[in-house]
Write an enzyme that holds these catalytic residues in place. Structure first.
Site, short mmCIF file in Angstrom:
data_model
loop_
_atom_site.label_atom_id
_atom_site.label_comp_id
_atom_site.label_asym_id
_atom_site.label_seq_id
_atom_site.Cartn_x
_atom_site.Cartn_y
_atom_site.Cartn_z
N SER A 16 0.99 -0.99 -0.01
CA SER A 16 0.04 0.04 0.05
C SER A 16 0.82 1.19 -0.17
CB SER A 16 -0.72 0.15 1.08
OG SER A 16 -0.07 -0.08 2.36
N GLU A 18 1.22 5.74 0.60
CA GLU A 18 0.82 6.80 1.33
C GLU A 18 1.29 7.89 0.69
OE1 GLU A 18 0.21 6.92 5.53
OE2 GLU A 18 1.62 8.48 5.31
N ASP A 110 -2.12 15.33 15.08
CA ASP A 110 -0.84 16.02 15.60
C ASP A 110 -1.53 17.45 15.86
OD1 ASP A 110 1.12 14.08 15.40
OD2 ASP A 110 1.34 14.68 13.33
N PHE A 219 11.99 14.32 10.32
CA PHE A 219 11.14 13.34 10.44
C PHE A 219 11.27 12.57 11.74
CE2 PHE A 219 10.01 13.37 5.81
CZ PHE A 219 9.59 14.89 5.53
N HIS A 269 3.72 -1.16 3.79
CA HIS A 269 3.09 0.26 3.52
C HIS A 269 4.26 1.23 3.28
CE1 HIS A 269 -0.07 3.11 3.58
NE2 HIS A 269 0.73 4.20 4.64
N ARG A 275 6.52 10.83 -4.15
CA ARG A 275 7.42 10.44 -5.40
C ARG A 275 7.43 9.01 -5.71
NH1 ARG A 275 9.94 15.11 -7.22
NH2 ARG A 275 11.13 13.60 -8.28
#
Length: 296
Positions: A16, A18, A110, A219, A269, A275
């Site tokens: 999958s 994202e 968040d 991140f 995932h 990209r």
């Protein structure tokens, strides 16, 4: 590792992808090129993130409905507790259901200002487990939730992390998708502990191919993920060398996925960051091939 260890066959793999809602016209063009490039690989679903505090609500909605409408691939909309009352959540969820969207990624969410202490929205769902239960009362959504092999920054302990994940799954979630990680042993130990706690739902590893090392470090700092020392060494000096950087990133990602496959993992995932190149190359190397000509 556990007795579960069985090498996954490549024809058993499911993937999958994202994406995040684009902010500019150029970013939108990049995202749609990536979606059309990856769509022929027939992913289990494609998810679209939700900005802090629900700031991308409209863009998330338009992206999700367009993805499912244009590609026919199940699209999963991220939905958070932050910034919404229960009534607003119900309106959003019913609109998705009426438009044929059957999958939701349910998250606490968040805060708009990073570093603020989380306080539930008045009149809203307090936490993700409550959101999952509320969504299941609205309609029979297929629901994914988050998991943190290296602990959520707000979690008081590793045991709490697993106990709370179990609450989300017991509330009706179908699977958990992990935050990205780079040490497979971290994921495997987490999976073992989940199984020992009675969790039987899939714990899908989140894979982040490295497109920009500086962004990765930011991140990782925000979510508490460890970046191995070898990454600092291997990506050093490649900021202005995208070809070599992609080769190094591909090697790291394919090694990680193949290592997890040896431990019986069949679902992955990919955090694409909008990209397609690295994710497509990894899937191709794993034998996941499209039956159609991808759109340029």
């Amino acid at each position: 590792m556990t007795a579960q260890k069985n090498t996954a066959a490549k024809n058993d793999l499911r993937v999958s992808f994202e994406f995040f809602p684009p902010k500019t016209e150029k970013m939108e063009e990049t995202m749609w090129r990536s979606i059309h490039r990856l769509a022929p690989l027939s992913p289990s679903f494609v998810s679209v993130t939700y900005g802090a505090g629900g700031t991308t609500r409209d863009r998330t909605h338009s992206s999700v409905t367009r993805i499912q409408g244009e590609t026919g691939i199940p699209a999963a909309a991220h939905l958070t507790c932050v910034g919404h009352t229960k009534q607003e959540i119900e309106q959003i969820a019913r609109k998705y259901w009426d438009e044929g969207i059957r999958s939701i990624v349910a998250l606490r969410g968040d805060l708009p200002d990073a570093g603020d202490t989380y306080v539930p929205t008045p009149g809203g769902y307090d936490y993700a487990a409550d959101l999952v239960a509320g969504l299941k009362e609205i309609a029979d959504f297929d629901i994914s939730v988050s998991a943190y092999p290296e602990m959520h920054p707000d979690a008081p302990s590793a045991d709490f992390e697993i106990d709370y994940l179990k609450r989300k799954l017991d509330a009706g979630a179908n699977r958990a998708i992990t935050q990205f990680f780079f040490d497979n042993e971290t994921y495997l130990r987490f999976r073992d502990k989940c199984q020992a706690a009675g969790i039987t739902a899939p714990i899908v590893p989140g894979i982040l191919p490295v497109t920009n090392f500086g962004s990765l470090l930011r991140f990782a700092k925000m979510c508490g993920a460890d970046v191995p020392k070898r990454f600092h060494w291997r990506f050093d000096g490649l900021d202005d060398d995208p070809d070599t950087r992609r080769m190094v990133a591909f090697h790291e990602a394919i090694s990680q996925v193949e290592g997890l496959m040896k431990e019986g993992v069949t679902d992955f995932h990919f955090y694409t960051l909008n990209r397609a190149e690295l994710t497509y190359a990894i899937c191709h190397a794993l034998g996941i091939r499209g039956t159609e000509q991808a759109v340029a």
